[in-house]
Motif scaffolding. Structure first.
Motif, PDB file in Angstrom:
ATOM      1  N   PRO A 115       9.809  -9.114 -29.276  1.00 46.61           N
ATOM      2  CA  PRO A 115      10.080  -8.871 -27.859  1.00 46.61           C
ATOM      3  C   PRO A 115      10.291 -10.170 -27.075  1.00 46.61           C
ATOM      4  O   PRO A 115       9.801 -11.228 -27.474  1.00 46.61           O
ATOM      5  CB  PRO A 115       8.821  -8.154 -27.389  1.00 46.61           C
ATOM      6  N   THR A 117       9.365 -12.559 -24.499  1.00 42.23           N
ATOM      7  CA  THR A 117       8.170 -12.902 -23.732  1.00 42.23           C
ATOM      8  C   THR A 117       8.209 -14.379 -23.386  1.00 42.23           C
ATOM      9  O   THR A 117       8.643 -15.208 -24.189  1.00 42.23           O
ATOM     10  CB  THR A 117       6.883 -12.600 -24.527  1.00 42.23           C
ATOM     11  N   ARG A 120       7.642 -17.798 -25.688  1.00 41.36           N
ATOM     12  CA  ARG A 120       7.813 -17.523 -27.118  1.00 41.36           C
ATOM     13  C   ARG A 120       8.767 -18.536 -27.741  1.00 41.36           C
ATOM     14  O   ARG A 120       9.806 -18.855 -27.163  1.00 41.36           O
ATOM     15  CB  ARG A 120       8.345 -16.114 -27.323  1.00 41.36           C
ATOM     16  N   TYR A 137      11.612 -19.314 -24.487  1.00 37.35           N
ATOM     17  CA  TYR A 137      11.966 -18.594 -23.263  1.00 37.35           C
ATOM     18  C   TYR A 137      11.340 -19.249 -22.041  1.00 37.35           C
ATOM     19  O   TYR A 137      10.186 -19.679 -22.069  1.00 37.35           O
ATOM     20  CB  TYR A 137      11.482 -17.143 -23.335  1.00 37.35           C
ATOM     21  N   ASP A 151      12.441 -10.664 -12.882  1.00 36.74           N
ATOM     22  CA  ASP A 151      12.162  -9.829 -14.047  1.00 36.74           C
ATOM     23  C   ASP A 151      13.418  -9.491 -14.846  1.00 36.74           C
ATOM     24  O   ASP A 151      13.318  -9.057 -15.985  1.00 36.74           O
ATOM     25  CB  ASP A 151      11.491  -8.522 -13.613  1.00 36.74           C
TER      26      ASP A 151
END
Length: 220
Positions: A115, A117, A120, A137, A151
């Motif tokens: 995923p 995040t 990461r 990220y 978001d």
């Protein structure tokens, strides 16, 4: 009955949606194309050359294999909107349950991992023979893209070597949910470090690239 009901609810497996994993940061739709404005600077010892052009990427076919599908991306370029598109190259995209890889000029790179995040890290070169490069990220504090919330976007840091005596290497890409890649920002160059190549500190080779999404559509 109450105990059985509790046990039954505990054994239920909650389905994790693609938006939770982050698959929607790179949606793949057959026939879809994206057009980017591109500014590119090529550095060499004699100086630098700047070019402006447009790039169109179209997902035009797919190749199924085992548990994954590889999508073919046709890349066309033109000097301006008044010019005809000319074929440039063919790239591919493969999205598995764990990562998204893009093969650029026959070299695969892992662009995203799931995923998605913050913080990461992964080796973007793990599918090729190049040396290990740590991608990670990072969010944008102030998105430059209109109407994009914190978001809904993610920045991938590919290289983060600040300018030093040998040069600079800064590379990042921005992805937006339900859109995909919206921006590339690359700056890398080498400096002369001895009298053998010219003046000490002079840029002798490198490239700067700014690629910005301006249009997205579907041919179907």
């Amino acid at each position: 009955m109450i105990i059985l009901s509790i046990l039954s609810s505990c054994n239920e497996t909650k389905e994790i949606g693609p938006e939770v994993l982050g698959y929607d940061f790179y949606p793949i739709n057959a026939g879809e194309y994206k057009i980017y404005d591109v500014k590119e600077i090529r550095y060499q010892i004699s100086g630098f050359d700047t070019s402006y052009y447009q790039l169109r990427e179209t997902i035009f076919d797919s190749i199924p294999a085992l548990d994954q599908i590889t999508y073919l991306i046709r890349r066309d370029i033109r000097a301006s909107e008044s010019e005809e598109w000319e074929s440039d190259s063919l790239w591919t995209a493969t999205r598995t349950a764990n990562y998204l890889s893009i093969t650029e000029n026959n070299i695969p790179f892992i662009k995203l991992t799931f995923p998605v995040t913050l913080g990461r890290e992964w080796d973007g070169n793990s599918l090729n023979s190049r040396g290990e490069v740590t991608y990670y990220y990072q969010t944008l504090e102030n998105p430059a893209i209109d109407s994009v919330s914190i978001d809904n976007h993610i920045r991938v840091i590919i290289e983060n070597i600040e300018e030093n005596v040998t040069g600079i290497d800064l590379k990042s890409e921005v992805y937006v949910r339900d859109v995909g890649l919206v921006e590339k920002d690359y700056l890398t160059y080498k400096k002369c470090t001895s009298s053998d190549c010219g003046e000490i500190g002079q840029i002798i080779a490198g490239r700067a690239l700014k690629q910005t999404l301006i249009e997205i559509n579907n041919e179907e």
